[in-house]
Design a protein around this motif. Sequence first.
Motif, PDB file in Angstrom:
ATOM      1  N   ALA A  34      -2.101 -14.424 -24.741  1.00 17.79           N
ATOM      2  CA  ALA A  34      -3.108 -15.035 -23.867  1.00 17.79           C
ATOM      3  C   ALA A  34      -4.467 -15.145 -24.549  1.00 17.79           C
ATOM      4  N   ASP A  35      -4.815 -14.157 -25.358  1.00 13.90           N
ATOM      5  CA  ASP A  35      -6.112 -14.159 -26.039  1.00 13.90           C
ATOM      6  C   ASP A  35      -6.105 -14.972 -27.328  1.00 13.90           C
ATOM      7  N   GLY A  36      -4.939 -15.501 -27.709  1.00 12.45           N
ATOM      8  CA  GLY A  36      -4.852 -16.342 -28.900  1.00 12.45           C
ATOM      9  C   GLY A  36      -4.720 -15.586 -30.207  1.00 12.45           C
ATOM     10  N   ARG A  37      -4.547 -14.279 -30.147  1.00 13.15           N
ATOM     11  CA  ARG A  37      -4.374 -13.507 -31.390  1.00 13.15           C
ATOM     12  C   ARG A  37      -2.985 -13.716 -31.978  1.00 13.15           C
ATOM     13  N   LEU A  38      -2.009 -14.022 -31.126  1.00 13.33           N
ATOM     14  CA  LEU A  38      -0.687 -14.458 -31.592  1.00 13.33           C
ATOM     15  C   LEU A  38      -0.614 -15.957 -31.311  1.00 13.33           C
ATOM     16  N   ARG A  39      -0.597 -16.731 -32.369  1.00 10.36           N
ATOM     17  CA  ARG A  39      -0.626 -18.182 -32.223  1.00 10.36           C
ATOM     18  C   ARG A  39       0.776 -18.754 -32.026  1.00 10.36           C
ATOM     19  N   PRO A  40       0.874 -19.916 -31.406  1.00 12.33           N
ATOM     20  CA  PRO A  40       2.177 -20.558 -31.229  1.00 12.33           C
ATOM     21  C   PRO A  40       2.886 -20.741 -32.569  1.00 12.33           C
TER      22      PRO A  40
END
Length: 82
Positions: A34-40
């Motif tokens: 959710a926070d974008g630290r793990l990217r798609p």
Amino acid sequence: MNKSTGRRIQNVERRSQRSGRQGRLRLWLENEIADGRLRPGERIDEKSLCERFDVSRTPVREAFLQLASVGLVTFRPRQGAV
């Protein structure tokens, strides 16, 4: 308390510890996504999660399956969860 009752209590305690760790792992992964630290498309390293959360591979895989059921994680052949 007899031996049988003592064993049952220990088993329940172990299960709650495992589910607690697995729950924390799932929530951590949700927050990272959710926070974008793990990217798609980014590979999620199962082994490092096992070490970080002090769990076996089973709770990690269960967390991945729960996240996959809501579309936050997908599985790729020979790559694992992304």
